[in-house]
Design a protein around this motif. Sequence first.
Motif, PDB file in Angstrom:
ATOM      1  N   GLU A   1     121.029  40.668   4.192  1.00  0.00           N
ATOM      2  CA  GLU A   1     121.923  41.035   5.290  1.00  0.00           C
ATOM      3  C   GLU A   1     123.294  40.372   5.143  1.00  0.00           C
ATOM      4  O   GLU A   1     124.322  40.999   5.392  1.00  0.00           O
ATOM      5  CB  GLU A   1     121.282  40.681   6.633  1.00  0.00           C
ATOM      6  N   GLU A   2     123.327  39.118   4.730  1.00  0.00           N
ATOM      7  CA  GLU A   2     124.601  38.425   4.524  1.00  0.00           C
ATOM      8  C   GLU A   2     125.384  39.060   3.371  1.00  0.00           C
ATOM      9  O   GLU A   2     126.600  39.220   3.456  1.00  0.00           O
ATOM     10  CB  GLU A   2     124.370  36.940   4.243  1.00  0.00           C
TER      11      GLU A   2
ATOM     12  N   ARG B   1     126.857  42.315   4.524  1.00  0.00           N
ATOM     13  CA  ARG B   1     128.026  42.059   5.373  1.00  0.00           C
ATOM     14  C   ARG B   1     129.254  41.714   4.520  1.00  0.00           C
ATOM     15  O   ARG B   1     130.357  42.192   4.778  1.00  0.00           O
ATOM     16  CB  ARG B   1     127.744  40.922   6.357  1.00  0.00           C
TER      17      ARG B   1
ATOM     18  N   ARG C   1     115.409  38.335   3.335  1.00  0.00           N
ATOM     19  CA  ARG C   1     115.995  39.309   4.266  1.00  0.00           C
ATOM     20  C   ARG C   1     117.380  38.850   4.738  1.00  0.00           C
ATOM     21  O   ARG C   1     118.330  39.615   4.782  1.00  0.00           O
ATOM     22  CB  ARG C   1     115.052  39.507   5.461  1.00  0.00           C
ATOM     23  N   ARG C   2     117.488  37.560   5.078  1.00  0.00           N
ATOM     24  CA  ARG C   2     118.763  37.013   5.555  1.00  0.00           C
ATOM     25  C   ARG C   2     119.821  37.082   4.456  1.00  0.00           C
ATOM     26  O   ARG C   2     120.961  37.465   4.711  1.00  0.00           O
ATOM     27  CB  ARG C   2     118.580  35.570   6.012  1.00  0.00           C
ATOM     28  N   TYR C   3     119.450  36.749   3.220  1.00  0.00           N
ATOM     29  CA  TYR C   3     120.403  36.825   2.100  1.00  0.00           C
ATOM     30  C   TYR C   3     120.876  38.257   1.888  1.00  0.00           C
ATOM     31  O   TYR C   3     122.045  38.507   1.621  1.00  0.00           O
ATOM     32  CB  TYR C   3     119.784  36.300   0.813  1.00  0.00           C
TER      33      TYR C   3
ATOM     34  N   ILE D   1     111.598  35.909   4.897  1.00  0.00           N
ATOM     35  CA  ILE D   1     112.632  35.890   5.934  1.00  0.00           C
ATOM     36  C   ILE D   1     113.967  35.433   5.346  1.00  0.00           C
ATOM     37  O   ILE D   1     115.029  35.935   5.719  1.00  0.00           O
ATOM     38  CB  ILE D   1     112.213  35.009   7.144  1.00  0.00           C
ATOM     39  N   ASP D   2     113.938  34.493   4.390  1.00  0.00           N
ATOM     40  CA  ASP D   2     115.171  34.056   3.727  1.00  0.00           C
ATOM     41  C   ASP D   2     115.727  35.167   2.846  1.00  0.00           C
ATOM     42  O   ASP D   2     116.928  35.384   2.807  1.00  0.00           O
ATOM     43  CB  ASP D   2     114.919  32.810   2.880  1.00  0.00           C
TER      44      ASP D   2
END
Length: 104
Positions: A55-56, A59, A51-53, A48-49
């Motif tokens: 996506e960030e 962006r 994935r978040r990295y 999950i981390d």
Amino acid sequence: MVDAIHSAAQNGRIVMYGCIGTCRQPVDFFKVHKKRLDILSTEPKRDIDNRRYFEEGLRLVRDGLVNTKEMITHVIKLKEIGTAFQLRNNHSGDTIHVMIDCGD
């Protein structure tokens, strides 16, 4: 990694950043134990981390806050993928990131 273990002081800390290539020397884990070394990784431990990295990071690129033009030093066609791996494995100072173009 072998050099980092050898160079680290007693109770030292080794931080593994990014990708680690193939090690062609034996790693002396007893030395890690004897020196009481901490080995840390910059890679996230949870999916999950990761994935978040991703996506960030995406962006940041979309918002123009990361200059990808200077990071991608080579764009190689898929049919010449062997050349791309040679560039990556060569470790020359002018190669930062090799992009594979999967188009035509």
